[in-house]
Design a protein around this motif. Structure first.
Motif, PDB file in Angstrom:
ATOM      1  N   ASP A  43       0.868  -1.167   0.000  1.00  0.00           N
ATOM      2  CA  ASP A  43       0.000   0.000   0.000  1.00  0.00           C
ATOM      3  C   ASP A  43       0.911   1.225   0.000  1.00  0.00           C
ATOM      4  O   ASP A  43       1.602   1.502   0.977  1.00  0.00           O
ATOM      5  CB  ASP A  43      -0.892  -0.019   1.240  1.00  0.00           C
ATOM      6  N   TRP A  44       0.914   1.953  -1.102  1.00  0.00           N
ATOM      7  CA  TRP A  44       1.792   3.118  -1.254  1.00  0.00           C
ATOM      8  C   TRP A  44       1.037   4.437  -1.057  1.00  0.00           C
ATOM      9  O   TRP A  44       1.633   5.510  -1.180  1.00  0.00           O
ATOM     10  CB  TRP A  44       2.427   3.102  -2.641  1.00  0.00           C
ATOM     11  N   LYS A  45      -0.251   4.371  -0.742  1.00  0.00           N
ATOM     12  CA  LYS A  45      -1.046   5.598  -0.585  1.00  0.00           C
ATOM     13  C   LYS A  45      -0.521   6.417   0.588  1.00  0.00           C
ATOM     14  O   LYS A  45      -0.352   5.904   1.689  1.00  0.00           O
ATOM     15  CB  LYS A  45      -2.515   5.262  -0.354  1.00  0.00           C
ATOM     16  N   GLY A  46      -0.280   7.683   0.343  1.00  0.00           N
ATOM     17  CA  GLY A  46       0.176   8.582   1.394  1.00  0.00           C
ATOM     18  C   GLY A  46       1.651   8.453   1.746  1.00  0.00           C
ATOM     19  O   GLY A  46       2.120   9.082   2.695  1.00  0.00           O
ATOM     20  N   ALA A  47       2.401   7.637   1.000  1.00  0.00           N
ATOM     21  CA  ALA A  47       3.830   7.466   1.295  1.00  0.00           C
ATOM     22  C   ALA A  47       4.575   8.782   1.060  1.00  0.00           C
ATOM     23  O   ALA A  47       4.273   9.520   0.127  1.00  0.00           O
ATOM     24  CB  ALA A  47       4.419   6.360   0.428  1.00  0.00           C
ATOM     25  N   LYS A  48       5.527   9.043   1.916  1.00  0.00           N
ATOM     26  CA  LYS A  48       6.280  10.301   1.869  1.00  0.00           C
ATOM     27  C   LYS A  48       7.753  10.038   1.604  1.00  0.00           C
ATOM     28  O   LYS A  48       8.264   8.952   1.850  1.00  0.00           O
ATOM     29  CB  LYS A  48       6.169  11.053   3.205  1.00  0.00           C
ATOM     30  N   TRP A  49       8.424  11.046   1.119  1.00  0.00           N
ATOM     31  CA  TRP A  49       9.870  11.040   0.982  1.00  0.00           C
ATOM     32  C   TRP A  49      10.419  11.841   2.149  1.00  0.00           C
ATOM     33  O   TRP A  49      10.099  13.012   2.299  1.00  0.00           O
ATOM     34  CB  TRP A  49      10.310  11.642  -0.345  1.00  0.00           C
ATOM     35  N   ASP A  50      11.185  11.198   3.006  1.00  0.00           N
ATOM     36  CA  ASP A  50      11.774  11.831   4.184  1.00  0.00           C
ATOM     37  C   ASP A  50      10.704  12.478   5.071  1.00  0.00           C
ATOM     38  O   ASP A  50      10.918  13.523   5.665  1.00  0.00           O
ATOM     39  CB  ASP A  50      12.829  12.860   3.765  1.00  0.00           C
ATOM     40  N   ASN A  51       9.539  11.846   5.138  1.00  0.00           N
ATOM     41  CA  ASN A  51       8.401  12.322   5.938  1.00  0.00           C
ATOM     42  C   ASN A  51       7.962  13.736   5.575  1.00  0.00           C
ATOM     43  O   ASN A  51       7.318  14.405   6.368  1.00  0.00           O
ATOM     44  CB  ASN A  51       8.712  12.253   7.440  1.00  0.00           C
ATOM     45  N   LYS A  52       8.318  14.202   4.390  1.00  0.00           N
ATOM     46  CA  LYS A  52       7.984  15.580   4.012  1.00  0.00           C
ATOM     47  C   LYS A  52       7.168  15.653   2.738  1.00  0.00           C
ATOM     48  O   LYS A  52       6.017  16.049   2.763  1.00  0.00           O
ATOM     49  CB  LYS A  52       9.264  16.407   3.851  1.00  0.00           C
ATOM     50  N   THR A  53       7.774  15.291   1.622  1.00  0.00           N
ATOM     51  CA  THR A  53       7.100  15.447   0.332  1.00  0.00           C
ATOM     52  C   THR A  53       6.466  14.140  -0.109  1.00  0.00           C
ATOM     53  O   THR A  53       6.862  13.057   0.318  1.00  0.00           O
ATOM     54  CB  THR A  53       8.093  15.910  -0.756  1.00  0.00           C
ATOM     55  N   ASP A  54       5.492  14.252  -0.990  1.00  0.00           N
ATOM     56  CA  ASP A  54       4.816  13.083  -1.531  1.00  0.00           C
ATOM     57  C   ASP A  54       5.817  12.224  -2.307  1.00  0.00           C
ATOM     58  O   ASP A  54       6.581  12.742  -3.132  1.00  0.00           O
ATOM     59  CB  ASP A  54       3.677  13.540  -2.439  1.00  0.00           C
ATOM     60  N   LEU A  55       5.820  10.926  -2.037  1.00  0.00           N
ATOM     61  CA  LEU A  55       6.782  10.012  -2.665  1.00  0.00           C
ATOM     62  C   LEU A  55       6.608   9.963  -4.180  1.00  0.00           C
ATOM     63  O   LEU A  55       7.592   9.993  -4.919  1.00  0.00           O
ATOM     64  CB  LEU A  55       6.641   8.612  -2.068  1.00  0.00           C
ATOM     65  N   LYS A  56       5.377   9.933  -4.637  1.00  0.00           N
ATOM     66  CA  LYS A  56       5.117   9.873  -6.077  1.00  0.00           C
ATOM     67  C   LYS A  56       5.670  11.113  -6.773  1.00  0.00           C
ATOM     68  O   LYS A  56       6.245  11.023  -7.847  1.00  0.00           O
ATOM     69  CB  LYS A  56       3.617   9.731  -6.324  1.00  0.00           C
ATOM     70  N   GLU A  57       5.498  12.262  -6.137  1.00  0.00           N
ATOM     71  CA  GLU A  57       6.028  13.509  -6.677  1.00  0.00           C
ATOM     72  C   GLU A  57       7.548  13.497  -6.708  1.00  0.00           C
ATOM     73  O   GLU A  57       8.167  13.899  -7.688  1.00  0.00           O
ATOM     74  CB  GLU A  57       5.589  14.673  -5.770  1.00  0.00           C
ATOM     75  N   HIS A  58       8.139  13.045  -5.625  1.00  0.00           N
ATOM     76  CA  HIS A  58       9.593  13.070  -5.502  1.00  0.00           C
ATOM     77  C   HIS A  58      10.272  12.130  -6.508  1.00  0.00           C
ATOM     78  O   HIS A  58      11.280  12.487  -7.106  1.00  0.00           O
ATOM     79  CB  HIS A  58      10.014  12.695  -4.079  1.00  0.00           C
ATOM     80  N   LEU A  59       9.720  10.938  -6.660  1.00  0.00           N
ATOM     81  CA  LEU A  59      10.340   9.956  -7.561  1.00  0.00           C
ATOM     82  C   LEU A  59       9.970  10.174  -9.020  1.00  0.00           C
ATOM     83  O   LEU A  59      10.635   9.639  -9.909  1.00  0.00           O
ATOM     84  CB  LEU A  59       9.959   8.538  -7.135  1.00  0.00           C
ATOM     85  N   ALA A  60       8.915  10.926  -9.253  1.00  0.00           N
ATOM     86  CA  ALA A  60       8.445  11.285 -10.596  1.00  0.00           C
ATOM     87  C   ALA A  60       8.416  10.075 -11.529  1.00  0.00           C
ATOM     88  O   ALA A  60       7.646   9.152 -11.311  1.00  0.00           O
ATOM     89  CB  ALA A  60       9.284  12.412 -11.155  1.00  0.00           C
ATOM     90  N   GLY A  61       9.253  10.047 -12.544  1.00  0.00           N
ATOM     91  CA  GLY A  61       9.239   8.993 -13.553  1.00  0.00           C
ATOM     92  C   GLY A  61       9.684   7.628 -13.061  1.00  0.00           C
ATOM     93  O   GLY A  61       9.452   6.630 -13.737  1.00  0.00           O
ATOM     94  N   GLU A  62      10.314   7.558 -11.912  1.00  0.00           N
ATOM     95  CA  GLU A  62      10.798   6.271 -11.389  1.00  0.00           C
ATOM     96  C   GLU A  62       9.851   5.643 -10.375  1.00  0.00           C
ATOM     97  O   GLU A  62      10.138   4.580  -9.843  1.00  0.00           O
ATOM     98  CB  GLU A  62      12.172   6.452 -10.750  1.00  0.00           C
ATOM     99  N   TYR A  63       8.716   6.275 -10.104  1.00  0.00           N
ATOM    100  CA  TYR A  63       7.795   5.799  -9.067  1.00  0.00           C
ATOM    101  C   TYR A  63       7.339   4.362  -9.313  1.00  0.00           C
ATOM    102  O   TYR A  63       7.407   3.519  -8.415  1.00  0.00           O
ATOM    103  CB  TYR A  63       6.592   6.744  -8.981  1.00  0.00           C
ATOM    104  N   GLU A  64       6.889   4.053 -10.511  1.00  0.00           N
ATOM    105  CA  GLU A  64       6.413   2.699 -10.830  1.00  0.00           C
ATOM    106  C   GLU A  64       7.544   1.673 -10.733  1.00  0.00           C
ATOM    107  O   GLU A  64       7.333   0.547 -10.293  1.00  0.00           O
ATOM    108  CB  GLU A  64       5.746   2.663 -12.205  1.00  0.00           C
ATOM    109  N   LYS A  65       8.740   2.063 -11.156  1.00  0.00           N
ATOM    110  CA  LYS A  65       9.898   1.176 -11.060  1.00  0.00           C
ATOM    111  C   LYS A  65      10.218   0.879  -9.594  1.00  0.00           C
ATOM    112  O   LYS A  65      10.494  -0.263  -9.232  1.00  0.00           O
ATOM    113  CB  LYS A  65      11.112   1.813 -11.744  1.00  0.00           C
ATOM    114  N   TYR A  66      10.171   1.894  -8.748  1.00  0.00           N
ATOM    115  CA  TYR A  66      10.415   1.700  -7.318  1.00  0.00           C
ATOM    116  C   TYR A  66       9.381   0.750  -6.718  1.00  0.00           C
ATOM    117  O   TYR A  66       9.724  -0.119  -5.915  1.00  0.00           O
ATOM    118  CB  TYR A  66      10.392   3.044  -6.573  1.00  0.00           C
ATOM    119  N   LYS A  67       8.123   0.900  -7.118  1.00  0.00           N
ATOM    120  CA  LYS A  67       7.063   0.035  -6.593  1.00  0.00           C
ATOM    121  C   LYS A  67       7.276  -1.418  -7.008  1.00  0.00           C
ATOM    122  O   LYS A  67       7.268  -2.317  -6.167  1.00  0.00           O
ATOM    123  CB  LYS A  67       5.695   0.523  -7.079  1.00  0.00           C
ATOM    124  N   SER A  68       7.474  -1.654  -8.293  1.00  0.00           N
ATOM    125  CA  SER A  68       7.577  -3.041  -8.770  1.00  0.00           C
ATOM    126  C   SER A  68       8.867  -3.717  -8.321  1.00  0.00           C
ATOM    127  O   SER A  68       8.848  -4.864  -7.869  1.00  0.00           O
ATOM    128  CB  SER A  68       7.436  -3.096 -10.291  1.00  0.00           C
TER     129      SER A  68
END
Length: 170
Positions: A43-68
């Motif tokens: 469950d990646w909903k609401g995940a943060k980068w360093d407890n600050k920014t949205d993880l999906k926003e921070h990882l941008a194009g690599e978000y799906e790669k990080y998940k899989s």
């Protein structure tokens, strides 16, 4: 006075060394002695980068790669340490289901070793259910994996370490 400062510094070092990165917070990890299939979901909903920014926003194009790739590394780590259980992405008729709620990811560059490298920290809540009933809840608090020169590889090593901890139940 020197003895007092030395004693206090040793006490501080002991407290830091025994800080828990992974613990069972509710129930017991009885599943580790069982046999059978395990279904793993994230469950990646609401995940943060360093407890600050949205993880999906921070990882941008690599978000799906990080998940899989993270899920793949978690399952690999779990299966490496599990004795009688076999985890997979979508095990049909699995006796156990593990849900990993990712709360935060963070990376840093570790220079305090002989060979410096990138490291990732993972904060997550892990819930284990048996036939729909919760039997165990665990928490990783900034769990670290091995260091690596590649930022992405240090992430997969951290996810692998998380899978190993869940397989051991500690």
């Amino acid at each position: 006075m020197k003895k007092l400062l030395f004693t206090l510094s040793m006490l501080l070092i002991c407290l830091v060394a025994t800080a828990k990165e992974f613990e069972v917070v509710n129930g017991k990890a009885t599943y580790v002695k069982e046999e059978g299939a395990v279904s793993v979901s994230f469950d990646w909903k609401g995940a943060k980068w360093d407890n600050k920014t949205d993880l999906k926003e921070h990882l941008a194009g690599e978000y799906e790669k990080y998940k899989s790739e993270g899920k793949k590394a978690f399952i690999e780590g779990f299966n490496k340490k599990a004795k009688k259980l076999n985890a997979s992405d979508n095990a049909k008729d699995a006796k156990f289901k593990i849900t990993v709620k990712v709360i935060s990811l963070d990376k840093y560059y570790n220079v305090m070793t002989l060979v410096p490298g990138n490291k990732h920290k993972i904060t997550a809540e892990i819930t284990v259910t048996e036939n729909g009933n919760e039997i165990c809840k665990m928490k990783s608090d900034e769990l670290e994996g091995d260091r690596d020169f590649s930022i992405f590889d240090s992430y997969t090593k951290a996810m692998n370490a998380l899978g190993e901890h869940v397989a051991k139940g500690k």
